[in-house]
Design a protein around this motif. Sequence first.
Motif, PDB file in Angstrom:
ATOM      1  N   GLU A  26      28.293  47.272  40.485  1.00 44.12           N
ATOM      2  CA  GLU A  26      29.403  47.225  41.310  1.00 44.12           C
ATOM      3  C   GLU A  26      29.182  46.160  42.256  1.00 44.12           C
ATOM      4  O   GLU A  26      29.919  45.327  42.635  1.00 44.12           O
ATOM      5  N   GLN A  27      28.285  46.022  43.122  1.00 40.71           N
ATOM      6  CA  GLN A  27      27.678  45.329  43.988  1.00 40.71           C
ATOM      7  C   GLN A  27      27.847  43.770  43.253  1.00 40.71           C
ATOM      8  O   GLN A  27      28.359  42.867  43.902  1.00 40.71           O
ATOM      9  N   ALA A  28      27.371  43.530  42.251  1.00 39.42           N
ATOM     10  CA  ALA A  28      27.475  42.105  41.540  1.00 39.42           C
ATOM     11  C   ALA A  28      28.845  41.795  41.308  1.00 39.42           C
ATOM     12  O   ALA A  28      29.119  40.736  41.714  1.00 39.42           O
ATOM     13  N   PHE A  29      29.718  42.659  40.994  1.00 41.94           N
ATOM     14  CA  PHE A  29      31.163  42.264  40.838  1.00 41.94           C
ATOM     15  C   PHE A  29      31.785  42.051  42.201  1.00 41.94           C
ATOM     16  O   PHE A  29      32.520  40.861  42.395  1.00 41.94           O
ATOM     17  N   PHE A  30      31.355  42.616  43.319  1.00 43.24           N
ATOM     18  CA  PHE A  30      31.918  42.709  44.578  1.00 43.24           C
ATOM     19  C   PHE A  30      31.410  41.130  45.130  1.00 43.24           C
ATOM     20  O   PHE A  30      32.092  40.379  45.650  1.00 43.24           O
ATOM     21  N   LEU A  31      30.188  40.755  44.797  1.00 44.31           N
ATOM     22  CA  LEU A  31      29.762  39.332  45.250  1.00 44.31           C
ATOM     23  C   LEU A  31      30.491  38.224  44.450  1.00 44.31           C
ATOM     24  O   LEU A  31      30.604  37.293  45.305  1.00 44.31           O
ATOM     25  N   LEU A  32      30.823  38.607  43.203  1.00 45.24           N
ATOM     26  CA  LEU A  32      31.830  37.440  42.660  1.00 45.24           C
ATOM     27  C   LEU A  32      33.169  37.159  43.415  1.00 45.24           C
ATOM     28  O   LEU A  32      33.695  36.124  43.767  1.00 45.24           O
ATOM     29  N   GLU A  33      33.436  38.559  44.026  1.00 47.89           N
ATOM     30  CA  GLU A  33      35.027  38.303  44.858  1.00 47.89           C
ATOM     31  C   GLU A  33      34.737  37.870  45.963  1.00 47.89           C
ATOM     32  O   GLU A  33      35.644  36.974  46.556  1.00 47.89           O
ATOM     33  N   GLU A  34      33.492  37.874  46.624  1.00 48.05           N
ATOM     34  CA  GLU A  34      33.085  37.187  47.810  1.00 48.05           C
ATOM     35  C   GLU A  34      32.530  35.632  47.820  1.00 48.05           C
ATOM     36  O   GLU A  34      32.569  35.096  49.015  1.00 48.05           O
ATOM     37  N   GLY A  35      32.609  35.140  46.494  1.00 48.04           N
ATOM     38  CA  GLY A  35      32.110  33.705  46.801  1.00 48.04           C
ATOM     39  C   GLY A  35      31.034  33.412  45.535  1.00 48.04           C
ATOM     40  O   GLY A  35      30.880  32.265  45.430  1.00 48.04           O
ATOM     41  N   ALA A  36      30.530  34.526  45.218  1.00 47.13           N
ATOM     42  CA  ALA A  36      29.331  34.050  44.064  1.00 47.13           C
ATOM     43  C   ALA A  36      29.928  33.778  42.803  1.00 47.13           C
ATOM     44  O   ALA A  36      31.013  33.681  42.482  1.00 47.13           O
ATOM     45  N   THR A  37      28.998  33.248  41.831  1.00 48.47           N
ATOM     46  CA  THR A  37      29.227  33.059  40.656  1.00 48.47           C
ATOM     47  C   THR A  37      28.269  33.976  39.786  1.00 48.47           C
ATOM     48  O   THR A  37      27.411  34.244  40.169  1.00 48.47           O
ATOM     49  N   PRO A  38      28.568  34.140  38.346  1.00 53.20           N
ATOM     50  CA  PRO A  38      27.752  34.914  37.579  1.00 53.20           C
ATOM     51  C   PRO A  38      26.312  34.024  37.444  1.00 53.20           C
ATOM     52  O   PRO A  38      25.176  34.831  37.372  1.00 53.20           O
ATOM     53  N   GLU A  39      26.395  32.702  37.581  1.00 49.82           N
ATOM     54  CA  GLU A  39      25.015  31.996  37.133  1.00 49.82           C
ATOM     55  C   GLU A  39      24.300  32.344  38.632  1.00 49.82           C
ATOM     56  O   GLU A  39      23.103  32.473  38.598  1.00 49.82           O
ATOM     57  N   ARG A  90      40.749  35.075  43.306  1.00 51.28           N
ATOM     58  CA  ARG A  90      40.328  35.200  44.896  1.00 51.28           C
ATOM     59  C   ARG A  90      41.545  35.088  45.769  1.00 51.28           C
ATOM     60  O   ARG A  90      41.880  35.744  46.627  1.00 51.28           O
ATOM     61  N   ALA A  91      42.315  33.758  45.372  1.00 56.34           N
ATOM     62  CA  ALA A  91      43.615  33.374  45.645  1.00 56.34           C
ATOM     63  C   ALA A  91      44.577  34.596  45.877  1.00 56.34           C
ATOM     64  O   ALA A  91      45.146  34.823  46.925  1.00 56.34           O
ATOM     65  N   ARG A  92      44.880  35.071  44.485  1.00 58.63           N
ATOM     66  CA  ARG A  92      45.686  36.185  44.563  1.00 58.63           C
ATOM     67  C   ARG A  92      45.641  37.293  45.314  1.00 58.63           C
ATOM     68  O   ARG A  92      46.571  37.769  45.813  1.00 58.63           O
ATOM     69  N   HIS A  93      44.371  37.675  45.642  1.00 62.08           N
ATOM     70  CA  HIS A  93      43.919  38.720  46.668  1.00 62.08           C
ATOM     71  C   HIS A  93      43.670  38.388  47.951  1.00 62.08           C
ATOM     72  O   HIS A  93      43.256  39.218  48.765  1.00 62.08           O
ATOM     73  N   GLY A  94      43.897  37.128  48.297  1.00 59.42           N
ATOM     74  CA  GLY A  94      43.642  36.714  49.779  1.00 59.42           C
ATOM     75  C   GLY A  94      42.059  36.643  50.055  1.00 59.42           C
ATOM     76  O   GLY A  94      41.762  36.926  51.129  1.00 59.42           O
ATOM     77  N   LEU A  95      41.282  36.415  48.923  1.00 57.02           N
ATOM     78  CA  LEU A  95      39.941  36.551  49.388  1.00 57.02           C
ATOM     79  C   LEU A  95      39.302  35.111  49.728  1.00 57.02           C
ATOM     80  O   LEU A  95      39.557  34.310  48.976  1.00 57.02           O
ATOM     81  N   VAL A  96      38.564  35.024  50.546  1.00 58.02           N
ATOM     82  CA  VAL A  96      38.270  33.502  51.117  1.00 58.02           C
ATOM     83  C   VAL A  96      36.745  33.646  50.431  1.00 58.02           C
ATOM     84  O   VAL A  96      36.018  34.181  51.023  1.00 58.02           O
TER      85      VAL A  96
END
Length: 720
Positions: free
Chosen positions: A487-500, A601-607
């Motif tokens: 779950e944390q890994a998914f949240f990190l993608l939302e916040e700016g990380a990449t799978p890589e 991210r853009a759709r959900h207003g995540l920067v």
Amino acid sequence: MAQYTRVSGSVGLITLQNPPVNALSAAVRQGIVDTVKRALGDPKVKSVVICGQNGIFCGGADIKEFGTNMSGPPLVPMIHAIEAANKPVVAAIEGSALGGGLELALGCHYRIAHSKARLGLPEVSLGLLPAAGGTQRLPRLIGVPAALDLITTGRHVTAAEALQLGVVDRVAEHSTVDAAVKFALSVAAKSLDARRISTYPCPRPSDFDALFEGAMQKVRQSARGAIAPVACVQAVRAAATRPYLQGMEREKELMATLFTSGQARALQYCFFAQRAVSKWNMPNGARWDTSKPRPVHKAAVIGLGTMGRGIAVALAQTGMSVVAVETQEKQLMEAKQAVSGMLERGAKRRGLTPAALHKISYSHDIQAVADVDLVIEAVFEDMALKKKVFQQLSAVCKPGTFLCTNTSALDVDHLASQTRNPELVVGMHFFAPAHVMKLLEVVYGPQSSPQAVATAMQLGKKMGKVSVAVGNCRGFVGNRMLKPYIEQAFFLLEEGATPELVDRALEEFGFPMGVFRMSDLSGLDVGWRVRKGDGLVESGSASGQPTRLREGRRYSPLGDLLCEQGRFGQKTGRGWYQYDKPGSRVARSDPWFHSFLEEYRARHGLVARRIDHQEVLERCLYVLINEGFRILEDGIAAGPEDIDIIYVFGYGWPRHRGGPMFYAGMVGLATVLERLEHYRQAHPDVPYLQPCSLLRRLVASGSPPVHRWREVIKKLHSQL
Ligand code: 3H9
């Protein structure tokens, strides 16, 4: 600790006595020093034999002494004195000669091993190197390439291989001690000039530089950050480039660095933890030493998908009769072929004939399991289907048959309630591929009998598994802890990380695969199906507008969105990464996914913000550890060792970091608590980040070392 007798008139027989493995404790070392001195000083003695009592030569240095104030004579001069003796000394090796035990034998002038003996220098797996001359004598005896292989892998070799390599001089079929005494008599008058290994020149292979470069590259790749294999290569290099005494200095120097390292502590912890988990106990007081397992002569597997096939192979390889049931004819035919192939390949690898092939009978009829002692159900992960199977099994099987389920998360108690004898039901949670992976979670419910648990634990051992007994809850121990980690890994993608980025941080930490590469390998659809079953997947998600909250908790629908696009990972050639074709294993960065993520991210207003490796590790690992503390608090795992062994053997947690709970102790419990509090404040809608009360309590009681956590847990349970 070392008994001395004179036998056959002129042979001094020294017997190491330190059960169970004759480890070289201070008392044993003192015993050897004294008895060798006595034998050499006795004019009637012409030669000496060293052996171990109870059919085992020696399991090496006493690991329990490490980390204590070591006293007694040191090993290195003790072995030198044996090698320098003016009377022939013969090692009579039965059972095992490992680590310091083999180094002791290498200091002797001759070595005779029983045909069933195993020899090796496994120090690397304890975060050490063979520092009683092993890195200097072995290459001189068997050459650099073979010594590098044994020392860097720590693998044990059979007596036959040891003879072929030149580690031993002879192999005995019957009494090794008798053979050694006879041999000692025959060499009593012979010169020892050519028998002292430390005086041999170390053969220098022609491709010297390439050999060491290759060895170094190999260990760096496979060690995933472990330092001992690298030091082993350096020590063997010293044997090949320096005179013996200088090589010994280098060995000592490298050992000093390893000895006090956190990695050695972690690996030695793992050694004892692995043995501790076999001494299971249940909250109702049932224990390993008071619960008698029932023998299993014939077992059955129900359902021959990937897991069922692997389980059938693992069962058949124990030599027992196996009934494999699959109701769908086509699947049954395919499974039969696949299982035969696995057994044939396994036998070929071990140089055996595939006798296990004849141990399996196949049927599409569940009635075929009527006379088995134990059944392992491995049908599709669906509660309704499993319930039906358990009702059928309860009706079909002879009285007393143990009924086990291979579910990875479903409620074992609920399945038990479908049967006439719920006390005979336990979970046996294997890990894919089941005939390869070492871990087995044995899951007991409140009604499971101690005998059912003991039988499943013993069967696991027979199958070569490391079995851990755990209580019943959603996901048991391993998968329960994995949930907040993913779950944390998914949240990190939302916040700016990449799978890589996330995968790189976890792989640099030591996991063989990061969370996203692992998800692609095991299939994104697996978790999707579970989330759908839990009612978490929103119907509107196809439009790309799913909300990111479920019942007030933060939720990331990213995995659901990929699944809706048919991106199930490696099997479809697309997932978090892209692959050349479906089934291909080489993950490549996928520009499609990167732009999809940006749009999301853009759709959900995540920067997007900058996320570093430290944050990835803290968020993913500390939340997993926090769940581990909850599991201890709930009494699902009896102690931190159980959790750590599950993670090391089943989830790729780097062994040199000792497992998640040990790692938390190394980082500092107060630090873990502070970071969890920090992230919980930043993400109040993520309940998993709320520090568990056991963690708080441990910190409040001064962060005791991991082996003392059980006391705090016991106190906590007694107050509940
Ligand atoms: C070394 O030698 C360093 C040197 O280079 C020199 C440095 C200067 N010490 O495994 P089991 C205990 S490093 C203390 O269940 P098996 C074990 O904890 C050492 N205790 O039996 C268990 O205790 P418990 C290099 C030890 O028959 C009990 O013995 N050597 C040691 O399945 C039974 O063990 C190694 O790495 C020890 N060395 O297997 C070998 N060894 O009953 C480590 C065992 O309280 N040992 N114990 O749970 C093994 O690989 C296996 O124990 C062995 C027997 C194959 C020997």
